[in-house]
Every structure is written in C-alpha cells, then in structure tokens.
Design a protein around this motif. Structure first.
Motif, PDB file in Angstrom:
ATOM      1  N   ARG A  30      36.757  57.342 -29.238  1.00 46.61           N
ATOM      2  CA  ARG A  30      37.381  56.486 -30.532  1.00 46.61           C
ATOM      3  C   ARG A  30      37.485  57.758 -31.662  1.00 46.61           C
ATOM      4  O   ARG A  30      38.732  57.744 -32.477  1.00 46.61           O
ATOM      5  N   PHE A  31      36.723  58.387 -31.853  1.00 51.01           N
ATOM      6  CA  PHE A  31      36.259  59.359 -33.087  1.00 51.01           C
ATOM      7  C   PHE A  31      36.390  60.767 -32.469  1.00 51.01           C
ATOM      8  O   PHE A  31      35.757  61.684 -33.282  1.00 51.01           O
ATOM      9  N   ALA A  32      37.107  61.119 -31.389  1.00 44.25           N
ATOM     10  CA  ALA A  32      37.110  62.460 -30.890  1.00 44.25           C
ATOM     11  C   ALA A  32      38.337  63.328 -31.878  1.00 44.25           C
ATOM     12  O   ALA A  32      39.024  62.688 -32.438  1.00 44.25           O
ATOM     13  N   ASP A  33      37.782  64.454 -31.882  1.00 37.49           N
ATOM     14  CA  ASP A  33      38.935  65.572 -32.505  1.00 37.49           C
ATOM     15  C   ASP A  33      40.362  65.262 -32.392  1.00 37.49           C
ATOM     16  O   ASP A  33      40.612  65.084 -31.079  1.00 37.49           O
ATOM     17  N   GLY A  34      41.163  64.890 -33.341  1.00 37.27           N
ATOM     18  CA  GLY A  34      42.486  64.786 -33.011  1.00 37.27           C
ATOM     19  C   GLY A  34      43.006  63.268 -32.829  1.00 37.27           C
ATOM     20  O   GLY A  34      44.079  62.950 -32.922  1.00 37.27           O
ATOM     21  N   ALA A  35      42.107  62.323 -32.666  1.00 35.38           N
ATOM     22  CA  ALA A  35      42.195  60.837 -32.396  1.00 35.38           C
ATOM     23  C   ALA A  35      42.902  60.271 -33.965  1.00 35.38           C
ATOM     24  O   ALA A  35      42.548  60.594 -34.908  1.00 35.38           O
TER      25      ALA A  35
END
Length: 183
Positions: A30-35
């Motif tokens: 959910r908090f991955a880069d680009g999310a």
C-alpha cells in the motif's frame, strides 16, 4: 473501492517525511513507491508515495506533494485510503477487509441469529466487531479466534462464541464483593 490504510502522524526530519500509523496488513504494498493514496478530508487530496522505509519499527513515508517539514505537518492526522479492487482479497486466508465483514449476519455457535456486523473498529491491541443486535442495540466483540471462531464470506455469516455478557451486556455475570470491597 477506497479502503483506509493508514493515518499520517507527525513529521520526521526536515525533508517532508511523515510517520505513518499503519491500518493495513500489507503496508509494503500500500505504501510502495509510486502508490497513489487519497486523504479522507474535504476536499480529498491525492498523495503519491515518493519513498517509504521502516525506521525503529515505524513506517516513514515521503509524499511527492510534501517537499519539506512544513508541508508534512499540514498532513498530520489525515487518514489515507488506497484504491482496492472489489474482487481483491488479502493473501492470508485468515485476514479480511473491513468491507467484507460489514453486513455479515451474526449467529452464535448454537446457530441462534444474533445480529449483523455494522463496523470494524481498529484499536492498538486488537480489532473489534460492532454488532447490531436484533433489539437494535449494538455490542462490541473482540475479533479473536476464541470469540469469533468462524467467518464464512460465501455463506455471509460470522459465528460468535457467546459468553455471559458478550452479546447481552445485561446478562453479564455479577461477581459478588464482600463488604470490604474484596472479590
């Protein structure tokens, strides 16, 4: 469908990072880069995760829209939501999204209809099911296996192991006290 995945905490450092109070079992997804996340605010804001990292057991998130500490402080206490497909399920079969539980019928282990799940409350120690009883009142039941031994999404019900006072607070056992106030 938008699902709450966290609450923004205080700013960390001077480069716009914030501490995140995580409300998802899949924070790395959910908090991955680009999310892209949407705030629960009027008007809602779309935030893009520029970077995230774990630091001392806490998730720190840098949003592209908060270049510095001042901008990060303006986001404090906002809840953030992620877009989750209607057919998407958590990887672990013992985990559920709130939306899957709300609306399920509740019955006891004896098969007695006991109400309907109307909310899922997330506390630091455990989650609670808010159940509207047939009489119209609501009760809170800890979402632990000993009290909620079965959740059947296909059949649309939750089984609750009723204990004295759990589903009927008026039926709670009263522990007598002696005149000195001792049990």
């Amino acid at each position: 469908m938008l699902v709450i995945v966290g609450r923004i905490g205080r700013a960390h450092g001077i480069k716009g990072e914030v501490g995140m109070i995580v409300r998802t079992d899949e924070p790395d997804l959910r908090f991955a880069d680009g999310a892209r996340l949407v705030t629960v605010s009027k008007p809602p804001k779309t935030l893009t995760v520029a970077a995230s990292r774990w630091h001392s057991g806490r998730l720190l998130v840098k949003f592209a829209e908060s270049p510095d500490r001042t901008a990060a402080e303006l986001l404090r206490n906002l809840e953030v939501q992620a877009e989750i497909g209607a057919d998407e399920r958590p990887e672990d079969p013992e985990e559920f999204y709130d939306r899957e539980l709300i609306g399920l019928k509740v019955r006891t282990t004896d098969g007695v209809e006991a109400g309907e799940v109307i909310d899922v409350i997330h506390l630091p120690s455990q989650d609670l099911l808010e159940i509207r009883r047939p009489a119209g009142n609501a009760v809170l039941v800890p979402l632990v296996e000993q009290l909620v031994p079965e959740i059947d999404l296909d059949a649309k019900y939750v089984t609750v192991a009723d204990r004295p006072g759990l589903l009927d607070p008026e039926g709670a056992e009263v522990v007598p006290t002696d005149p000195d106030g001792e049990r």
